[in-house]
Design a protein around this motif. Structure first.
Motif, PDB file in Angstrom:
ATOM      1  N   ALA A  42      -3.067   5.176 -15.532  1.00 12.71           N
ATOM      2  CA  ALA A  42      -2.580   3.857 -15.952  1.00 12.71           C
ATOM      3  C   ALA A  42      -2.293   2.974 -14.745  1.00 12.71           C
ATOM      4  N   LEU A  43      -1.745   3.556 -13.687  1.00 14.95           N
ATOM      5  CA  LEU A  43      -1.464   2.787 -12.481  1.00 14.95           C
ATOM      6  C   LEU A  43      -2.757   2.358 -11.795  1.00 14.95           C
ATOM      7  N   ARG A  44      -3.717   3.254 -11.743  1.00 13.69           N
ATOM      8  CA  ARG A  44      -5.001   2.901 -11.125  1.00 13.69           C
ATOM      9  C   ARG A  44      -5.707   1.797 -11.901  1.00 13.69           C
TER      10      ARG A  44
ATOM     11  N   HIS B  45       9.044  -0.511 -10.385  1.00  9.66           N
ATOM     12  CA  HIS B  45       8.069   0.507 -10.776  1.00  9.66           C
ATOM     13  C   HIS B  45       6.877  -0.158 -11.460  1.00  9.66           C
ATOM     14  N   PRO B  46       5.652   0.032 -10.919  1.00  5.66           N
ATOM     15  CA  PRO B  46       4.466  -0.562 -11.539  1.00  5.66           C
ATOM     16  C   PRO B  46       3.925   0.311 -12.667  1.00  5.66           C
ATOM     17  N   GLU B  47       3.367  -0.350 -13.694  1.00  4.86           N
ATOM     18  CA  GLU B  47       2.765   0.367 -14.823  1.00  4.86           C
ATOM     19  C   GLU B  47       3.683   1.508 -15.274  1.00  4.86           C
TER      20      GLU B  47
ATOM     21  N   GLU C 145       0.833  -1.207   0.000  1.00  3.68           N
ATOM     22  CA  GLU C 145       0.000   0.000   0.000  1.00  3.68           C
ATOM     23  C   GLU C 145       0.866   1.255   0.000  1.00  3.68           C
ATOM     24  N   LYS C 146       1.917   1.264   0.818  1.00  2.00           N
ATOM     25  CA  LYS C 146       2.829   2.415   0.848  1.00  2.00           C
ATOM     26  C   LYS C 146       3.492   2.620  -0.504  1.00  2.00           C
TER      27      LYS C 146
ATOM     28  N   HIS D 149       3.905   5.888  -5.560  1.00  3.63           N
ATOM     29  CA  HIS D 149       3.931   6.054  -7.015  1.00  3.63           C
ATOM     30  C   HIS D 149       2.750   6.902  -7.495  1.00  3.63           C
ATOM     31  N   LEU D 150       1.609   6.729  -6.878  1.00  2.25           N
ATOM     32  CA  LEU D 150       0.448   7.545  -7.253  1.00  2.25           C
ATOM     33  C   LEU D 150       0.695   9.022  -6.946  1.00  2.25           C
TER      34      LEU D 150
END
Length: 229
Positions: A27-29, A55-57, A10-11, A16-17
């Protein structure tokens, strides 16, 4: 471990958000769904115990200069590892999308990215196999990391690492004048470090003609060596 994962995950996502805007945030959401969260928990967290450098998305450009988002990218020093979670329903039935995905993977590899494609079905049914394969692929690089913050212990300086990576891109061969031009440094500097790499067992001098003059050097190390980081 479950609780630790949930808290750190979650952190990580919130961080990143907070650093993204517009399409990158959207894109991440949208993209960090079931399969990606499974990879984050069952594979990455189990292997690493942290999300440092992952790094996501992540937005990248394809060969046409068009943006798209890979599921994950792990950045370690000068290396980039792309992880794509492949779901048959979204990748296998649409031939055009399947072809485009493969072309993008090829392009990323041409840009010195390691592309690792993982079947969502395999990850659901046999996560231990996927974990073992990812661990095996990353083993040389994990050995170079000193701590959970992703600190890398480097045996070689920046120019030495650049020369080794450059040699790999040119079929393991370095020609000092060309290397000097590509790296924008003096030819004598290249020669100095090539000789140093010979002494350290990473390069081999290639003698030319009867006089045995040295105009080229060959990289004789592993292309997966942590020394390249």
């Amino acid at each position: 471990m479950e609780l630790s994962f949930e808290i750190e995950h979650e952190k990580w996502i919130k961080k990143h958000l907070s650093n993204r805007h517009g399409e990158r945030k959207d894109a991440l959401r949208r993209g960090h769904g079931y399969g990606n969260q499974m990879f984050a928990e069952k594979i990455w967290w189990t292997l690493m115990g942290h999300f440092t450098g992952l790094h996501p998305e992540y937005e990248v450009k394809d060969w046409r200069g068009r943006s798209y988002f890979v599921d994950f990218i792990w950045i370690l020093g000068g290396l980039r590892f792309v992880f794509e979670i492949m779901d048959y329903g979204s990748h296998g039935k649409d031939r055009s999308k399947y072809r485009l995905d493969l072309n993008r993977g090829l392009f990323l590899q041409s840009q010195e990215c390691y592309v690792i494609s993982i079947s969502l079905d395999e990850m659901k049914e046999n996560p231990s196999f996927v974990l073992a394969m990812v661990r095996s692929i990353l083993a040389p690089y994990l050995a170079a990391i000193q701590d959970g913050r992703g600190t890398v212990y480097r045996r070689f300086g920046k120019i030495e690492r650049q020369l080794m990576r450059l040699a790999i891109r040119h079929n393991r061969i370095i020609c000092p004048p060309q290397a000097a031009k590509e790296l924008e440094i003096h030819k004598q500097t290249v020669i100095k470090y090539c000789r140093k790499l010979v002494e350290q067992g990473k390069f081999r001098a290639i003698p030319t003609g009867t006089a045995g003059k040295i105009y080229r050097y060959e990289y004789i190390g592993s292309i997966q060596s942590p020394d390249l980081l």
